[in-house]
Design a protein around this motif. Structure first.
Motif, PDB file in Angstrom:
ATOM      1  N   PRO A   1       6.424   6.623  -3.336  1.00 38.19           N
ATOM      2  CA  PRO A   1       4.983   6.907  -3.324  1.00 38.19           C
ATOM      3  C   PRO A   1       4.431   7.137  -1.919  1.00 38.19           C
ATOM      4  O   PRO A   1       3.614   8.035  -1.706  1.00 38.19           O
ATOM      5  N   LYS A   2       4.883   6.348  -0.947  1.00 40.44           N
ATOM      6  CA  LYS A   2       4.425   6.542   0.425  1.00 40.44           C
ATOM      7  C   LYS A   2       4.914   7.881   0.968  1.00 40.44           C
ATOM      8  O   LYS A   2       4.177   8.592   1.663  1.00 40.44           O
ATOM      9  N   TYR A   3       6.148   8.234   0.657  1.00 41.36           N
ATOM     10  CA  TYR A   3       6.678   9.530   1.085  1.00 41.36           C
ATOM     11  C   TYR A   3       5.815  10.667   0.535  1.00 41.36           C
ATOM     12  O   TYR A   3       5.428  11.582   1.273  1.00 41.36           O
ATOM     13  N   LEU A   4       5.509  10.626  -0.756  1.00 34.00           N
ATOM     14  CA  LEU A   4       4.738  11.696  -1.372  1.00 34.00           C
ATOM     15  C   LEU A   4       3.314  11.749  -0.825  1.00 34.00           C
ATOM     16  O   LEU A   4       2.782  12.825  -0.551  1.00 34.00           O
ATOM     17  N   ASN A   5       2.691  10.581  -0.644  1.00 32.17           N
ATOM     18  CA  ASN A   5       1.344  10.554  -0.069  1.00 32.17           C
ATOM     19  C   ASN A   5       1.320  11.097   1.345  1.00 32.17           C
ATOM     20  O   ASN A   5       0.391  11.793   1.753  1.00 32.17           O
TER      21      ASN A   5
ATOM     22  N   GLY B   1       0.819  -1.204   0.000  1.00 32.58           N
ATOM     23  CA  GLY B   1       0.000   0.000   0.000  1.00 32.58           C
ATOM     24  C   GLY B   1       0.855   1.258   0.000  1.00 32.58           C
ATOM     25  O   GLY B   1       1.895   1.317   0.650  1.00 32.58           O
ATOM     26  N   THR B   2       0.405   2.248  -0.744  1.00 28.47           N
ATOM     27  CA  THR B   2       1.140   3.518  -0.835  1.00 28.47           C
ATOM     28  C   THR B   2       0.414   4.657  -0.143  1.00 28.47           C
ATOM     29  O   THR B   2       0.952   5.752  -0.010  1.00 28.47           O
ATOM     30  N   SER B   3      -0.810   4.419   0.293  1.00 30.84           N
ATOM     31  CA  SER B   3      -1.645   5.465   0.876  1.00 30.84           C
ATOM     32  C   SER B   3      -2.170   4.986   2.220  1.00 30.84           C
ATOM     33  O   SER B   3      -1.952   3.846   2.622  1.00 30.84           O
ATOM     34  N   VAL B   4      -2.884   5.864   2.916  1.00 34.65           N
ATOM     35  CA  VAL B   4      -3.568   5.437   4.140  1.00 34.65           C
ATOM     36  C   VAL B   4      -4.825   4.647   3.784  1.00 34.65           C
ATOM     37  O   VAL B   4      -5.485   4.090   4.668  1.00 34.65           O
ATOM     38  N   TYR B   5      -5.164   4.599   2.489  1.00 37.05           N
ATOM     39  CA  TYR B   5      -6.340   3.880   2.026  1.00 37.05           C
ATOM     40  C   TYR B   5      -5.939   2.773   1.060  1.00 37.05           C
ATOM     41  O   TYR B   5      -5.041   2.952   0.239  1.00 37.05           O
TER      42      TYR B   5
END
Length: 410
Positions: free
Chosen positions: A381-385, A35-39
């Motif tokens: 991606p996780k950093y940017l999100n 996962g890359t987002s909190v969702y």
């Protein structure tokens, strides 16, 4: 608050682990792991939602009469911890974590009877209509207008940064019903059916290329007055109550799991140099500092979960969790990028499990593996999100103002 594990707690932990072993298939584990987002994306979210609902574990902290479990504090925390350790995907918090508790605290009996079962079953998928193009952290300045037409309101305006509005069939909104008084006193909390004329949704593509956020437009949308939660003009009270639940998430279990992933990667030998990043004293110190911060956050979460278990709202302490939880989370994304090194520079969203579609993603070619270890494909991606973490649910600057006033009495 007793934090000691009893034999019953040990047995409960075994039950949770067995449930996860039996129900987390490879697709669900991949969504949690990459996962890359909190969702998670909508399809994964709803599949996991229905599995938990069938077990009776979807809303463990809700009152038992509305579908909660009646678990004590330690069971709630064991549950959250084991889910994080197992890499379970996240659920959408809009229904089970936000509007559900708000209706339990401020809704009419008719609203509870109608909406709560539909939240549990997944028949209603909710999004949140708070921020507007000119009203973000200064939420009280919102301008979406609701004209009183007797038995209903007619709403016009727009909401922005609306997560998964492209899937939602309902939205809970703050609207302006009185512009003649102080801003907070002229706001009403309403529930709006998205599947009606006058509601439209435009995508907002994130830095990662993901379509998770949206702007929602309302053009003379009819809202029956029975869809008002709380009192007309008094929606600010409901909004503040709901935000306590949005901010009062349990961060520590997920942060611990992410820290262990970074540490495991740092212990691997670099293919080119044969060195391990964990042997770098500076990086090892950063990991240790992060672990201390997560540990201190964990005990604050125990206090808030104790209050929730007793039926109390989280209160201003939820601002502490939101501030420290999101800032530590951002710290971990920075450590992950440092650990990923050159592997983090490759744009390969086709190997991740994003929170929504990525229109610009390159095609995944056959069975070719990602560039570098799989654990690092989510680093950037996780950093940017996660840059939005210190802004959403009220910026961390606002949280510090709340703590200064409500906790320190300044």
């Amino acid at each position: 608050m007793d934090l000691a594990l009893t034999k019953e707690h040990d047995a409960f932990r075994d039950d949770v682990r067995q449930f996860l072993k039996d129900n987390l298939d490879e697709d669900l584990k991949r969504a949690g792991r990459l996962g890359t987002s909190v969702y998670a994306d909508y399809d994964v979210t709803m599949r996991w939602h229905k599995i938990l609902h069938a077990k009776g574990w979807l809303v463990p902290s809700w009152p038992k009469e509305y579908g909660g479990t009646g678990w004590d504090l330690m069971r709630l925390y064991i549950f959250a911890s084991e889910f994080s350790k197992a890499g379970a995907p996240s659920l959408s918090p809009m229904g089970v974590g936000m509007i559900g508790p708000a209706l339990i605290g401020h809704g009419t009996q008719a609203q509870k009877d109608f909406y709560l079962p539909r939240i549990l079953s997944g028949d209603d998928f909710w999004c949140q209509g708070y921020s507007e193009p000119g009203s973000g952290s200064d939420l009280a300045s919102l301008q979406m207008k609701a004209e009183d037409k007797g038995d209903h309101f007619v709403c016009s305006g727009s909401k922005i940064w609306t997560t998964h509005a492209n899937y939602a069939n309902r939205i809970f909104c703050l609207v302006r019903t009185d512009g003649s008084t102080k801003p907070q006193e002229g706001i009403t909390f309403v529930l709006i059916d998205m599947d009606q004329p006058g509601v439209s949704v435009d995508p907002l593509i994130m830095l990662t290329g993901e379509h998770i956020q949206n702007q929602v437009f309302f053009d003379n949308v009819k809202v029956p007055k029975e869809n008002v939660v709380g009192e007309v003009h008094k929606g600010w009270t409901v909004a503040k109550y709901l935000l306590q639940f949005e901010r009062g998430n349990a961060y520590a279990p997920g942060l611990y799991a992410r820290l262990q992933k970074i540490r495991a990667g740092a212990m691997e030998e670099n293919e080119g140099t044969g060195r391990r990043l964990i042997d770098d004293a500076d990086f090892a110190t950063k990991l240790a500092d992060a672990e201390v911060e997560i540990s201190t956050l964990e005990f604050t979460e125990h206090r808030i979960l104790s209050a929730l278990a007793a039926g109390d709202p989280p209160g201003a302490e939820s601002s502490m969790l939101k501030t420290r939880g999101t800032e530590v989370s951002q710290r971990l994304t920075e450590l992950a990028i440092e650990a990923a090194g050159a592997y983090g520079q490759v744009f390969q969203p086709q190997y991740t499990a994003p929170g929504g579609p990525v229109p610009s993603a390159p095609a995944r070619e056959g069975n070719l593996p990602p560039v570098g270890p799989e654990r690092w494909v989510t680093a950037v991606p996780k950093y940017l999100n996660d840059r939005a973490g210190s802004i959403y649910a009220g910026s961390n600057e606002i949280q510090r103002n709340i703590m200064a006033k409500a906790v320190l009495g300044l």
